[in-house]
Write a protein that holds these residues in place. Structure first.
Motif, PDB file in Angstrom:
ATOM      1  N   VAL A 194       2.809   1.485   1.969  1.00 37.87           N
ATOM      2  CA  VAL A 194       2.519   0.048   1.712  1.00 37.87           C
ATOM      3  C   VAL A 194       3.552  -0.456   0.742  1.00 37.87           C
ATOM      4  CG1 VAL A 194       1.063  -1.553   0.547  1.00 37.87           C
ATOM      5  CG2 VAL A 194      -0.022   0.185   2.148  1.00 37.87           C
ATOM      6  N   MET A 195       3.841   0.327  -0.227  1.00 37.01           N
ATOM      7  CA  MET A 195       4.876   0.203  -1.542  1.00 37.01           C
ATOM      8  C   MET A 195       6.205  -0.244  -0.809  1.00 37.01           C
ATOM      9  SD  MET A 195       3.307  -0.630  -4.143  1.00 37.01           S
ATOM     10  CE  MET A 195       4.626  -0.289  -5.222  1.00 37.01           C
TER      11      MET A 195
ATOM     12  N   MET B 285      -2.074   2.474   9.805  1.00 35.28           N
ATOM     13  CA  MET B 285      -2.869   0.830   9.825  1.00 35.28           C
ATOM     14  C   MET B 285      -2.682   0.735   8.415  1.00 35.28           C
ATOM     15  SD  MET B 285      -5.857   1.291  12.628  1.00 35.28           S
ATOM     16  CE  MET B 285      -6.130  -0.462  12.662  1.00 35.28           C
ATOM     17  N   TYR B 286      -1.276   0.749   7.651  1.00 36.56           N
ATOM     18  CA  TYR B 286      -1.404   0.634   6.155  1.00 36.56           C
ATOM     19  C   TYR B 286      -1.854  -0.785   5.706  1.00 36.56           C
ATOM     20  CZ  TYR B 286       1.189   5.155   7.253  1.00 36.56           C
ATOM     21  OH  TYR B 286       1.684   6.275   7.806  1.00 36.56           O
ATOM     22  N   GLU B 287      -1.405  -1.378   6.358  1.00 34.74           N
ATOM     23  CA  GLU B 287      -1.574  -3.086   5.817  1.00 34.74           C
ATOM     24  C   GLU B 287      -3.169  -3.423   5.985  1.00 34.74           C
ATOM     25  OE1 GLU B 287       0.168  -5.130   3.750  1.00 34.74           O
ATOM     26  OE2 GLU B 287       1.595  -3.949   3.660  1.00 34.74           O
ATOM     27  N   GLU B 288      -3.548  -2.821   6.886  1.00 32.16           N
ATOM     28  CA  GLU B 288      -5.137  -2.975   7.255  1.00 32.16           C
ATOM     29  C   GLU B 288      -5.881  -2.257   6.096  1.00 32.16           C
ATOM     30  OE1 GLU B 288      -3.110  -2.238   9.473  1.00 32.16           O
ATOM     31  OE2 GLU B 288      -3.312  -3.622  11.135  1.00 32.16           O
ATOM     32  N   ALA B 289      -5.598  -1.047   5.689  1.00 33.68           N
ATOM     33  CA  ALA B 289      -5.774  -0.332   4.350  1.00 33.68           C
ATOM     34  C   ALA B 289      -5.732  -1.090   3.147  1.00 33.68           C
ATOM     35  CB  ALA B 289      -5.439   1.021   4.436  1.00 33.68           C
TER      36      ALA B 289
ATOM     37  N   GLN C 140      -8.329  -3.608   2.609  1.00 35.40           N
ATOM     38  CA  GLN C 140      -9.724  -2.907   2.125  1.00 35.40           C
ATOM     39  C   GLN C 140      -9.552  -2.026   0.739  1.00 35.40           C
ATOM     40  OE1 GLN C 140     -12.084  -1.161   4.914  1.00 35.40           O
ATOM     41  NE2 GLN C 140     -11.325  -2.189   6.559  1.00 35.40           N
ATOM     42  N   ASN C 141      -8.472  -2.776  -0.219  1.00 34.01           N
ATOM     43  CA  ASN C 141      -8.349  -2.347  -1.498  1.00 34.01           C
ATOM     44  C   ASN C 141      -7.679  -0.602  -1.755  1.00 34.01           C
ATOM     45  OD1 ASN C 141      -9.033  -4.805  -2.628  1.00 34.01           O
ATOM     46  ND2 ASN C 141     -11.427  -4.041  -2.016  1.00 34.01           N
ATOM     47  N   LEU C 142      -7.023  -0.435  -0.614  1.00 31.26           N
ATOM     48  CA  LEU C 142      -6.306   0.904  -0.600  1.00 31.26           C
ATOM     49  C   LEU C 142      -5.493   1.146  -2.142  1.00 31.26           C
ATOM     50  CD1 LEU C 142      -5.234   3.662   0.516  1.00 31.26           C
ATOM     51  CD2 LEU C 142      -3.427   2.161   1.418  1.00 31.26           C
TER      52      LEU C 142
ATOM     53  N   GLY D 146      -9.221   6.361   4.558  1.00 28.09           N
ATOM     54  CA  GLY D 146      -8.560   7.711   5.158  1.00 28.09           C
ATOM     55  C   GLY D 146      -8.188   7.599   6.668  1.00 28.09           C
ATOM     56  N   LYS D 147      -9.175   6.979   7.357  1.00 29.04           N
ATOM     57  CA  LYS D 147      -8.995   6.772   8.848  1.00 29.04           C
ATOM     58  C   LYS D 147      -8.019   5.833   9.128  1.00 29.04           C
ATOM     59  CE  LYS D 147     -13.427   6.119   9.806  1.00 29.04           C
ATOM     60  NZ  LYS D 147     -14.675   5.739  10.565  1.00 29.04           N
ATOM     61  N   LEU D 148      -7.779   4.514   8.302  1.00 28.33           N
ATOM     62  CA  LEU D 148      -6.728   3.769   8.666  1.00 28.33           C
ATOM     63  C   LEU D 148      -5.526   4.269   8.457  1.00 28.33           C
ATOM     64  CD1 LEU D 148      -8.397   0.438   6.990  1.00 28.33           C
ATOM     65  CD2 LEU D 148      -8.030   0.881   9.451  1.00 28.33           C
TER      66      LEU D 148
END
Length: 444
Positions: free
Chosen positions: A437-438, A398-402, A405-407, A391-393
């Motif tokens: 991300v998509m 920071m979508y790619e970082e999320a 982490q298996n967003l 949620g914080k990312l």
């Protein structure tokens, strides 16, 4: 939480004075209108169609006159071309459907009919899997290809077979419970529907997933007669009816994440109401005109109704005694995974199964408070994510970082938002992050 009587059969509602039929009632492509204002139409007449494989035919659900073609919100909130038909009250079928020639006479005919012909009838009828943002059923039943990476390397598409059909008689988002009202529907229509779904998909194994703690003896008896398996599904721990989790618990197969579907592991999951739709189409030779629609929450008389497709949701709420005096929220689908609508003129479509109504004081208002690191969201996540970090990312783009982490594994069940004491809009953060991300990957 007010809910419809558990065992009550659906109550039929009269057809409305006007129906509003969107040219897209599912996830996928939009059909093109085949009528003009002023045209006379009959029940079952195709008024919208497309050559696009991911579009479904749209039929008139009343006889009458096309009044207009307008843009209207669908249950997902998007604007969709919509045909408005003034009902003449005659309920006159089109000529070719008055005495349909392609109706099956018996269950035995399912086994004698080629799967491709059964699938063609499903497609012609415009059936859609009964869930918000469901897909056209002919798309859902088409066997999956091999993984895209294999296709890119070899250029050879390989069809992966389906061997198991799960018919889900549990409701995924109580107290909206259309399936619970259908547990007594164990006649020829269901038998033909399930047999046809199995024949089309190629499934040799059929499992009826029945809710525990309720009387489903009629379905159990039918399953025994047809040599289908039954499985009791506990409704005590949400999200018990998620497709991926149900496939794992009933077959032991794990659906690949993040982009996998049950059919990737040889399984197709269909709601009980969808199986009944298939049986009805094949036995009658006519498209489905009604939807079993559950109204739960703060209305005077919660119930399950048989509603003509295209009926404004506001009219169904009036039939249930009306909503609360202090307007709150009307959610299509259910309180945890549903979508709030902003216009009660939004019609009942093939993808809708019910609504949940809340008064203003009971609507939970989200806040922009920071995460307090309590860990409750981590404890309840059914797919073992760390929603607080995701949620914080997503909040800080920071979508790619999320994603790292298996967003994309998030199933959007809403558990994290429900337990969050800081009232953070967790599902909104994660859903938006997945969309970004998509979108970013499609541009690459």
């Amino acid at each position: 939480m007010p809910r419809p009587p558990a065992a009550a059969p659906p109550q039929p509602l009269p057809a409305p004075a006007k129906v509003y039929l969107p040219m897209r009632q599912h996830q996928g492509a939009v059909a093109q209108p085949k009528v003009e204002p002023g045209d006379k139409v009959t029940m079952g007449q195709v008024i919208g169609a497309s050559d696009d494989f991911e579009a479904a035919n749209v039929q008139a659900t009343v006889s009458g006159t096309v009044e207009a073609i307008i843009e209207m919100p669908d249950p997902s909130g998007g604007m969709v071309p919509t045909v408005v038909i003034a009902n003449d009250g005659a309920d006159a079928w089109s000529e070719e459907l008055a005495s349909p020639e392609n109706a099956l006479a018996s269950l035995e005919e399912v086994g004698l009919t080629r799967p491709s012909r059964l699938l063609k009838r499903v497609r012609e009828a415009g059936l859609v899997r009964s869930q918000v943002q469901g897909r056209p059923l002919h798309v859902d039943l088409s066997p999956p290809m091999a993984p895209q990476s294999y296709l890119y390397m070899t250029g050879i598409p390989v069809v992966r077979p389906i061997d198991t059909l799960i018919v889900k008689a549990v409701d995924p988002d109580p107290p909206v419970c259309p399936n619970a009202s259908l547990l007594g529907e164990a006649g020829d229509t269901l038998a033909v529907g399930v047999a046809a779904l199995a024949r089309i998909s190629g499934a040799k194994r059929v499992i009826l997933a029945l809710p525990s703690g309720v009387d489903a003896s009629a379905l159990s008896a039918l399953a025994k007669q047809r040599e289908w398996e039954t499985a009791s599904v506990s409704q005590t721990k949400y999200p018990f009816a998620n497709d991926h989790l149900m496939v794992l618990s009933l077959t032991g197969r794990e659906v690949p994440t993040p982009y996998g579907e049950p059919r990737d592991v040889g399984v197709t999951v269909q709601p009980l109401s969808t199986a009944l739709d298939v049986g009805s189409v094949l036995l009658s030779g006519r498209p489905v005109m009604e939807r079993v629609f559950s109204v739960a929450g703060e209305v005077k008389n919660p119930g399950v109704f048989k509603v003509r497709l295209g009926t404004p949701i506001g009219e169904v709420l009036q039939a249930a005694g009306g909503g609360p005096s202090q307007a709150g929220k009307v959610v299509v689908g259910g309180p945890m995974m549903g979508l709030a609508i902003y216009d009660l003129g939004t019609p009942v479509t093939r993808e809708t199964q019910g609504v949940f109504v809340q008064s203003g004081p009971k609507v939970r208002h989200y806040a922009d408070h920071p995460c307090i690191h309590c860990g409750r969201c981590v404890a309840v996540c059914p797919v073992n994510l760390i929603p607080s970090e995701l949620g914080k990312l997503c909040e800080f783009r920071m979508y790619e970082e999320a994603a790292e982490q298996n967003l994309m594994n998030c199933i959007e069940c809403g558990c994290c938002a429900y337990v969050c004491p800081a009232q953070r809009p967790m599902v909104h953060f994660l859903r938006h992050g997945k969309t970004e991300v998509m979108a970013g990957r499609m541009e690459q």
